[in-house]
Scaffold this motif. Structure first.
Motif, PDB file in Angstrom:
ATOM      1  N   GLU A  11      -5.885   3.968   6.347  1.00  0.00           N
ATOM      2  CA  GLU A  11      -4.845   3.025   6.767  1.00  0.00           C
ATOM      3  C   GLU A  11      -4.028   3.592   7.936  1.00  0.00           C
ATOM      4  O   GLU A  11      -3.489   2.841   8.744  1.00  0.00           O
ATOM      5  CB  GLU A  11      -3.941   2.648   5.577  1.00  0.00           C
ATOM      6  CG  GLU A  11      -3.062   3.740   5.011  1.00  0.00           C
ATOM      7  CD  GLU A  11      -3.771   4.645   4.008  1.00  0.00           C
ATOM      8  OE1 GLU A  11      -5.016   4.639   3.966  1.00  0.00           O
ATOM      9  OE2 GLU A  11      -3.077   5.387   3.284  1.00  0.00           O
ATOM     10  N   LEU A  12      -3.929   4.936   8.016  1.00  0.00           N
ATOM     11  CA  LEU A  12      -3.231   5.554   9.144  1.00  0.00           C
ATOM     12  C   LEU A  12      -4.050   5.428  10.422  1.00  0.00           C
ATOM     13  O   LEU A  12      -3.508   5.187  11.501  1.00  0.00           O
ATOM     14  CB  LEU A  12      -2.957   7.026   8.840  1.00  0.00           C
ATOM     15  CG  LEU A  12      -1.900   7.302   7.774  1.00  0.00           C
ATOM     16  CD1 LEU A  12      -2.114   8.659   7.136  1.00  0.00           C
ATOM     17  CD2 LEU A  12      -0.508   7.230   8.388  1.00  0.00           C
ATOM     18  N   LEU A  13      -5.371   5.586  10.299  1.00  0.00           N
ATOM     19  CA  LEU A  13      -6.235   5.517  11.479  1.00  0.00           C
ATOM     20  C   LEU A  13      -6.431   4.081  11.961  1.00  0.00           C
ATOM     21  O   LEU A  13      -6.833   3.843  13.091  1.00  0.00           O
ATOM     22  CB  LEU A  13      -7.600   6.136  11.168  1.00  0.00           C
ATOM     23  CG  LEU A  13      -7.577   7.643  10.859  1.00  0.00           C
ATOM     24  CD1 LEU A  13      -8.987   8.139  10.581  1.00  0.00           C
ATOM     25  CD2 LEU A  13      -6.975   8.427  12.017  1.00  0.00           C
ATOM     26  N   LEU A  14      -6.159   3.134  11.068  1.00  0.00           N
ATOM     27  CA  LEU A  14      -6.211   1.728  11.467  1.00  0.00           C
ATOM     28  C   LEU A  14      -4.862   1.262  12.011  1.00  0.00           C
ATOM     29  O   LEU A  14      -4.713   0.132  12.463  1.00  0.00           O
ATOM     30  CB  LEU A  14      -6.604   0.857  10.268  1.00  0.00           C
ATOM     31  CG  LEU A  14      -8.072   0.975   9.839  1.00  0.00           C
ATOM     32  CD1 LEU A  14      -8.284   0.378   8.462  1.00  0.00           C
ATOM     33  CD2 LEU A  14      -8.983   0.302  10.861  1.00  0.00           C
ATOM     34  N   GLY A  15      -3.865   2.148  11.927  1.00  0.00           N
ATOM     35  CA  GLY A  15      -2.548   1.791  12.441  1.00  0.00           C
ATOM     36  C   GLY A  15      -1.758   0.882  11.523  1.00  0.00           C
ATOM     37  O   GLY A  15      -0.777   0.273  11.942  1.00  0.00           O
ATOM     38  N   GLN A  16      -2.168   0.790  10.253  1.00  0.00           N
ATOM     39  CA  GLN A  16      -1.411  -0.069   9.330  1.00  0.00           C
ATOM     40  C   GLN A  16      -0.045   0.522   9.015  1.00  0.00           C
ATOM     41  O   GLN A  16       0.910  -0.196   8.763  1.00  0.00           O
ATOM     42  CB  GLN A  16      -2.207  -0.290   8.037  1.00  0.00           C
ATOM     43  CG  GLN A  16      -3.438  -1.147   8.258  1.00  0.00           C
ATOM     44  CD  GLN A  16      -4.301  -1.249   7.013  1.00  0.00           C
ATOM     45  OE1 GLN A  16      -3.948  -0.731   5.956  1.00  0.00           O
ATOM     46  NE2 GLN A  16      -5.419  -1.924   7.136  1.00  0.00           N
ATOM     47  N   ILE A  17       0.020   1.838   8.971  1.00  0.00           N
ATOM     48  CA  ILE A  17       1.308   2.501   8.765  1.00  0.00           C
ATOM     49  C   ILE A  17       1.407   3.691   9.718  1.00  0.00           C
ATOM     50  O   ILE A  17       0.403   4.177  10.213  1.00  0.00           O
ATOM     51  CB  ILE A  17       1.492   2.992   7.299  1.00  0.00           C
ATOM     52  CG1 ILE A  17       0.310   3.862   6.860  1.00  0.00           C
ATOM     53  CG2 ILE A  17       1.649   1.834   6.337  1.00  0.00           C
ATOM     54  CD1 ILE A  17       0.517   4.525   5.504  1.00  0.00           C
ATOM     55  N   ALA A  18       2.649   4.126   9.963  1.00  0.00           N
ATOM     56  CA  ALA A  18       2.871   5.321  10.778  1.00  0.00           C
ATOM     57  C   ALA A  18       2.926   6.532   9.842  1.00  0.00           C
ATOM     58  O   ALA A  18       3.244   6.401   8.657  1.00  0.00           O
ATOM     59  CB  ALA A  18       4.166   5.202  11.566  1.00  0.00           C
TER      60      ALA A  18
END
Lengths: 414, 414
Positions: A11-18
């Motif tokens: 989810e971090l690499l998809l930019g869903q969260i910082a």
């Protein structure tokens, strides 16, 4: 000694969260005097996670992981480290009981995959999870310290501050004290504050002074290093006194204190109760105040008077006044504060009426705000503000100005 | 094709800011169909930056840098890459003129170190900075594409969307469409949801299904790749239908929608107004609802009845009921909902009474919650919940359950 923080989660690499976990841990490690040289983010992929760990092993002697401790197949952190370090995973009985108790308490059936969360690396120190299910763990192997923390910030942060940092202090025998103190300001802008203390900032070395602005507030982080804790504190006291001599009027608290906490604290000291009438803030002021544990000693309640109908029928603002002066007006704010105080039988009534936007109201642009404060047995006062920013920013700054004016009044009242 | 994002800046390793640049670029690259396998953060240190670049060269064929392009000695990104790729740095005349114009416009003398910002890597494509001084650049060397972007998000974001993405589309001849859709669930836990659709997750390849939990909610991100946009959307529709056939009851919306937005939207469609009586949530429900623009068509207002005094005097709950049944009870929730509805002349009244903690109340443990819903002309219904978590978690989940029950009722009512 130097650290690398590895966050695991696609989810971090998809930019869903910082990656706010890395930010939090970096701040905490800085306070412990541990240098952080790298952050890495890797997805839920065993091969690439293994690669990231191997890279970190060549350049760090403390590796902190966040994420990948949950019940699903995607959660691979423990398993990958177990394989790399050739350690077994074992059920931690205390963690298992906590997970079972969690499901029993919430009346939900415990699915089999949740047991996996109680597995810990053999020989590791278990870090208790008081806000979720998956425990953390820490161990030292071949000169490198590994710490595994859960991904959700609400679980990770208290686990680190309560258990993780204690493990690190003990393991690394940290002796140089880094003492840090944050001064919190409201009602003054960042550049005005910096200009007022520019010479102090320029002269800084130990303690350092670091300003940061956000959410309508400005903070100054003072950080002192010294072998001796008392001396570090004395250095902080000295620079704090110099700063407050110039801009003390705007300083409302320290560290994680909020304007709402301070307001509640001062009202409690005084033995006063409060009620609010909220139009543009829609309940935000009271919601923030009641978010603080112990609010029930101080907060009576309040009315959210979003429409003129509620202002009139529930809070007794006469229709002729609403028609002649408008809801966004000094007399309306005054009456709302007085009437909500009386209605809830509180010592203080506070009211918020104005325009949050995005559209103008009654011909007033967004940011036009009136805050009324009524104290039992005194004439009410009304403050007028002209704020800028988004709808959200105007609402939260309005509620914070409510606290600021209350604190000013309570201070003058002492 | 796969990418690594390297953020350069000691302020990130000190935790002064979060790496939101990596988040933004990850979202952008996902939309271009480029996989991101790693994020790295490294400080303003030539040796460690060099090490990070070398590691990235072994595992990525697109490396995007943010930060380190400014005028100070700390800014090392261009210089380090120039050395590693054995390229010269040359003044870009257009960038230099823009920098000179900037200083002329702001009436400030241009110091010599600012010229450094106009230096670009020999043979690179210059990416214009329309919101600051340092230009970005992109080049391909030995099969690896390098893109250098400035650190300030206000400069980096528009530069990437206007110039950086165009460069990547051209360089990689991108034609495949990536369509992504997030389904949002409430009222079901992450592991229960995953168990219910385990076979769909196991069988996934295109579209992929990625679960994420947070704030009492679970989301599923569905991502499909196809040359043809319509076909990508059809693939998403197909897997969405399969998921909703099993757990559709808990799905309340898509992408960035919130329970509060959906509740407001449904009420608006129906032409119904709402009022709330909030005890443990302290105004949170109405505050969240009024945070949505356009709330005034639906929200009448409400009462925060934190004390029994306000429940009795403002909302008309008889003292004998409070004494016999308690405030945390089914009959109290019912009466609060009915009376606030009538008092604010709304179509729906909703009430929240219970124990947020940390201490028990009236013998009930934290997490005991009653939510009452009264509709004009109907008998009120009351839902009982047993929640776990911190005071904050209980309060926000209580407010969200209010939306969930309202949406259920409104759906059944259609």
């Amino acid at each position: 000694m130097n650290a690398e923080i590895i966050a695991v989660g696609s989810e971090l690499l998809l930019g869903q969260i910082a990656n706010t976990n890395a930010q939090f841990l970096s701040q905490q490690l800085a306070m412990l005097g541990i240098n952080v040289y790298f952050h890495t983010v890797v997805g839920d992929n065993a091969g690439r996670l293994e690669q990231a760990v191997k890279t970190a092993q060549t350049r760090a002697n403390l590796i902190i992981f966040t994420g990948g401790l949950g019940p699903t197949k995607d959660d691979l952190t423990k398993e990958t480290i177990a394989r790399l370090l050739d350690r077994r995973l074992m059920i931690d009985e205390e963690a298992l009981r906590a997970i079972e108790a969690y499901f029993a308490r919430t009346n939900r059936p415990m699915t089999e995959n949740n047991k996996k969360q109680a597995l810990v690396l053999e020989g590791s120190t278990v870090l208790k999870n008081e806000h979720g299910m998956a425990p953390g763990m820490a161990l030292v192997a071949e000169g490198i310290t590994y710490m595994l923390l859960p991904g959700p910030p609400k679980e990770m942060r208290p686990m680190f501050t309560k258990y993780g940092s204690v493990f690190l202090r003990r393991t690394f025998s940290l002796s140089e004290r880094i003492e840090s103190r944050v001064l919190r300001f409201f009602g003054i802008g960042e550049s005005a504050l910096e200009t007022a203390i520019a010479d102090l900032i320029d002269a800084q070395s130990n303690p350092t002074i670091a300003p940061l602005a956000g959410d309508g507030e400005v903070t100054l982080r003072l950080t002192a290093k010294h072998q001796d804790e008392a001396e570090a504190k004395r250095l902080l006291d000295e620079v704090e006194a110099a700063i407050l001599a110039r801009v003390g009027r705007y300083c409302y608290g320290y560290n994680d204190e909020t304007l709402f906490m301070k307001t509640l604290e001062r009202l409690k000291e005084k033995g006063w109760t409060i009620a609010s009438a909220e139009s543009l803030t829609g309940g935000l002021f009271l919601e923030q105040l009641t978010a603080v544990p112990g609010a029930s000693q101080v907060v009576q309640g309040g009315v959210v008077c979003y429409t003129n109908g509620v202002k009139e029928q529930v809070l007794g603002v006469p229709r002729p006044l609403l028609e002649a002066e408008g809801a966004v007006s000094e007399p309306c704010a005054r009456l709302l504060a007085e009437n909500v105080r009386a209605m809830c039988d509180a010592d203080i009534g506070i009211s918020f009426t104005g325009v949050a936007g995005p559209d103008p109201l009654e011909g007033h642009p967004p940011g036009t705000v009136y805050i009324g404060i009524a104290v039992r047995g005194r004439n009410a006062t009304v403050h007028r503000l002209t704020l800028s920013g988004t709808r959200d920013a105007i609402r939260i700054r309005t509620a914070k100005y409510g606290c600021f004016f209350l604190l000013e009044m309570l201070a003058a009242d002492c």
